[in-house]
Design a protein around this motif. Structure first.
Motif, PDB file in Angstrom:
ATOM      1  N   ASN A 297      -6.435   8.512  -0.956  1.00  0.00           N
ATOM      2  CA  ASN A 297      -6.143   8.880  -2.519  1.00  0.00           C
ATOM      3  C   ASN A 297      -6.928  10.050  -2.958  1.00  0.00           C
ATOM      4  OD1 ASN A 297      -4.599   6.294  -2.014  1.00  0.00           O
ATOM      5  ND2 ASN A 297      -6.249   4.747  -2.804  1.00  0.00           N
TER       6      ASN A 297
ATOM      7  N   VAL B  92       0.639  -1.361   0.310  1.00  0.00           N
ATOM      8  CA  VAL B  92      -0.206  -0.037   0.231  1.00  0.00           C
ATOM      9  C   VAL B  92       1.134   1.395  -0.215  1.00  0.00           C
ATOM     10  CG1 VAL B  92      -1.910   1.543   1.432  1.00  0.00           C
ATOM     11  CG2 VAL B  92      -1.809  -1.125   0.949  1.00  0.00           C
TER      12      VAL B  92
ATOM     13  N   ILE C  47     -10.562   4.337  -7.987  1.00  0.00           N
ATOM     14  CA  ILE C  47     -10.468   5.670  -7.155  1.00  0.00           C
ATOM     15  C   ILE C  47     -11.910   5.836  -6.893  1.00  0.00           C
ATOM     16  CG2 ILE C  47      -9.997   8.235  -6.925  1.00  0.00           C
ATOM     17  CD1 ILE C  47      -7.621   6.385  -6.753  1.00  0.00           C
TER      18      ILE C  47
ATOM     19  N   TRP D 191       1.146   6.904  -6.527  1.00  0.00           N
ATOM     20  CA  TRP D 191       0.309   7.913  -6.683  1.00  0.00           C
ATOM     21  C   TRP D 191       0.917   9.121  -6.547  1.00  0.00           C
ATOM     22  CZ3 TRP D 191      -4.033   8.355  -9.440  1.00  0.00           C
ATOM     23  CH2 TRP D 191      -4.627   8.873  -9.034  1.00  0.00           C
TER      24      TRP D 191
ATOM     25  N   VAL E 285      -6.603  -0.849   1.463  1.00  0.00           N
ATOM     26  CA  VAL E 285      -6.901  -0.746  -0.455  1.00  0.00           C
ATOM     27  C   VAL E 285      -5.068   0.193  -0.619  1.00  0.00           C
ATOM     28  CG1 VAL E 285      -8.116  -0.496  -1.750  1.00  0.00           C
ATOM     29  CG2 VAL E 285      -8.937  -1.021   0.100  1.00  0.00           C
ATOM     30  N   ALA E 286      -5.022   0.320  -1.255  1.00  0.00           N
ATOM     31  CA  ALA E 286      -3.928   0.497  -1.869  1.00  0.00           C
ATOM     32  C   ALA E 286      -4.318   1.363  -3.572  1.00  0.00           C
ATOM     33  CB  ALA E 286      -2.732  -0.189  -2.793  1.00  0.00           C
ATOM     34  N   PRO E 287      -3.930   2.021  -4.329  1.00  0.00           N
ATOM     35  CA  PRO E 287      -4.423   3.136  -5.045  1.00  0.00           C
ATOM     36  C   PRO E 287      -4.322   2.218  -6.410  1.00  0.00           C
ATOM     37  CG  PRO E 287      -2.767   4.297  -4.180  1.00  0.00           C
ATOM     38  CD  PRO E 287      -2.711   2.956  -3.236  1.00  0.00           C
ATOM     39  N   GLY E 288      -5.399   2.139  -6.691  1.00  0.00           N
ATOM     40  CA  GLY E 288      -5.889   0.448  -8.408  1.00  0.00           C
ATOM     41  C   GLY E 288      -6.088  -0.253  -7.867  1.00  0.00           C
ATOM     42  N   ASP E 289      -6.526  -0.686  -6.801  1.00  0.00           N
ATOM     43  CA  ASP E 289      -7.034  -1.723  -6.537  1.00  0.00           C
ATOM     44  C   ASP E 289      -8.451  -1.575  -6.916  1.00  0.00           C
ATOM     45  OD1 ASP E 289      -5.010  -3.662  -4.643  1.00  0.00           O
ATOM     46  OD2 ASP E 289      -5.308  -2.205  -2.847  1.00  0.00           O
ATOM     47  N   ARG E 290      -8.817  -2.840  -7.197  1.00  0.00           N
ATOM     48  CA  ARG E 290      -9.963  -3.231  -7.256  1.00  0.00           C
ATOM     49  C   ARG E 290     -11.116  -3.254  -6.295  1.00  0.00           C
ATOM     50  NH1 ARG E 290      -7.430  -6.020 -10.766  1.00  0.00           N
ATOM     51  NH2 ARG E 290      -8.157  -8.261  -9.874  1.00  0.00           N
TER      52      ARG E 290
ATOM     53  N   TYR F 279       0.372   3.577  -2.853  1.00  0.00           N
ATOM     54  CA  TYR F 279       0.420   4.876  -2.245  1.00  0.00           C
ATOM     55  C   TYR F 279       1.698   6.000  -2.431  1.00  0.00           C
ATOM     56  CZ  TYR F 279      -1.608   9.216  -0.009  1.00  0.00           C
ATOM     57  OH  TYR F 279      -2.314  10.321   0.649  1.00  0.00           O
TER      58      TYR F 279
ATOM     59  N   LEU G 285      -0.975   1.545 -12.835  1.00  0.00           N
ATOM     60  CA  LEU G 285      -0.872   3.254 -12.392  1.00  0.00           C
ATOM     61  C   LEU G 285      -0.773   3.859 -13.060  1.00  0.00           C
ATOM     62  CD1 LEU G 285      -1.026   2.953  -8.560  1.00  0.00           C
ATOM     63  CD2 LEU G 285      -2.984   3.376  -9.549  1.00  0.00           C
TER      64      LEU G 285
ATOM     65  N   LYS H 182       1.917  -3.274  -9.925  1.00  0.00           N
ATOM     66  CA  LYS H 182       0.827  -2.228  -9.911  1.00  0.00           C
ATOM     67  C   LYS H 182       1.426  -1.125 -10.380  1.00  0.00           C
ATOM     68  CE  LYS H 182      -2.336  -2.103  -6.275  1.00  0.00           C
ATOM     69  NZ  LYS H 182      -2.920  -2.518  -7.461  1.00  0.00           N
TER      70      LYS H 182
ATOM     71  N   LEU I 244      -8.446   3.141 -13.062  1.00  0.00           N
ATOM     72  CA  LEU I 244      -7.717   3.059 -11.978  1.00  0.00           C
ATOM     73  C   LEU I 244      -8.018   3.061 -10.267  1.00  0.00           C
ATOM     74  CD1 LEU I 244      -5.941   6.894 -12.909  1.00  0.00           C
ATOM     75  CD2 LEU I 244      -4.291   5.071 -11.980  1.00  0.00           C
TER      76      LEU I 244
END
Lengths: 218, 134
Positions: free
Chosen positions: B92, A36, B83, A43, B14-19, A40, A195, A191, B81
């Protein structure tokens, strides 16, 4: 025996404010997992990349009419070419999503297939863009022709450079996946790459609207 | 290293881009990407179709193009992505909001300043024109 009784009536906070969301993960405290944190951080990098692009967009918007007597957007740009480029990037974004599903399901052959398709579409996009740039330069409308063309080549070229870097990264990912399988560090890199690839598509939406369609509108 | 592992792995923050968790099943994930892809193809087709059309009042075309582009960026953010407005995505979304603020202020600020600069730079030329009339 514990000093604090978390479930004492009146003290229990069902929403666990300040302790992440409710749900199956609500019980775990402590720092977020590396997966994560890496995503992040990436991102944040992507957003800073968007801010950098906004500078180039601002330059293009300000200099769009400074053609120094040379040709403008309407004379130079071929919207059919742009439409094909857009389709390439859109489908490659979709196949990147399919690849991420295959990676999550740990299906190597399927993942490599979708990654290869993504790469092929990215190469097609880049080829079309280079073809357009070479054509413009050959007819004397290179970046040194006018402030408008300088801004155009900087903005669109910067996006193209990002696509080229993304393709190199993708090739490395494919080789590493096949050599070392779905190792945790490779999954984190993948990942970040996905992105990056989706973010490039978002920037392309702004490019085809601001650079090609709005000025090319007869 | 089974599919089960990857699903349990995502039952953390949850990470960015996780479904979405509802999209943990591959079929649901594919459906999400398909919906996003169809929407963005429709919006792209609308953008290219609007150019040069007579369906819209001509000076309104740039506005229509801008609206379609913003809509398509939203589709990409949500479907590609992943979001969303869930509690796991607060960080995010906050970062995205700050990015949007920076982007808006740098683009609109540049246009605003340069418009006024161009306007003010007219003055000397107009004054020399006045001198030339004598």
């Amino acid at each position: 025996m514990s000093a604090i009784a978390p479930n004492l009536p009146g003290t229990f906070d069902p929403h666990r404010l300040g302790h992440r969301g409710a749900g199956p993960e609500a019980a775990d405290y402590g720092p977020a997992p590396k997966r994560v944190i890496v995503a992040y951080g990436f991102w944040i990098f992507l957003l800073s990349d968007f801010v950098m692009f906004s500078g180039f967009f601002a330059a293009y918007a300000v200099l769009g009419r400074s053609t120094a007597g040379g040709p403008g957007a309407r004379e130079l740009f071929d919207l059919h070419n742009v439409a094909i480029e857009t389709i390439c990037l859109l489908v490659s974004s979709f196949s990147c999503g399919m690849a991420s599903i295959a990676v999550d399901a740990r299906k190597m052959a399927l993942a490599q297939f979708w990654l290869l398709l993504t790469a092929a579409l990215g190469v097609a996009f880049l080829g079309l863009e280079i073809h357009e740039f070479v054509g413009l330069a050959a007819q004397g409308d290179g970046p040194q022709r006018s402030a408008f063309l300088s801004a155009f080549f900087t903005l669109v070229g910067c996006h193209g450079l990002h696509v080229a870097v993304g393709l190199l990264w993708l090739g490395m990912t494919m080789v590493q996946f096949s050599a070392r399988g779905f190792a945790p560090n490779l999954l984190r890199r993948f990942k970040c790459w996905s992105l990056f690839w989706h973010a490039l598509d978002i920037i392309w939406v702004a490019v085809f609207t601001v650079v090609y369609l709005i000025p090319g509108n007869p | 290293m089974s599919a089960q592992h990857s699903i349990s792995q995502r039952y953390g923050p949850v990470a960015p881009g996780d479904r979405l968790r509802s999209e943990d099943e591959p079929a649901a994930g594919v459906l999400g990407y398909l919906i996003g892809f169809c929407l963005s193809v429709l919006l792209t087709a609308a953008s290219f179709g609007v150019v040069g059309t007579h369906l819209i009042w001509a000076p309104g075309i740039p506005v229509a193009l801008a609206v379609l582009a913003v809509a398509q960026m939203g589709v990409h953010l949500v479907f590609f992505l992943h979001i969303n407005s869930g509690p796991d995505h607060t960080n995010n979304i906050l970062a995205l909001a700050f990015g949007a603020l920076s982007i808006t202020s740098s683009i609109s600020g540049s246009l605003w300043i340069m418009y006024h600069l161009n306007h003010n730079m007219m003055a000397p030329k107009m004054m020399t024109d006045l001198h030339m009339q004598h």
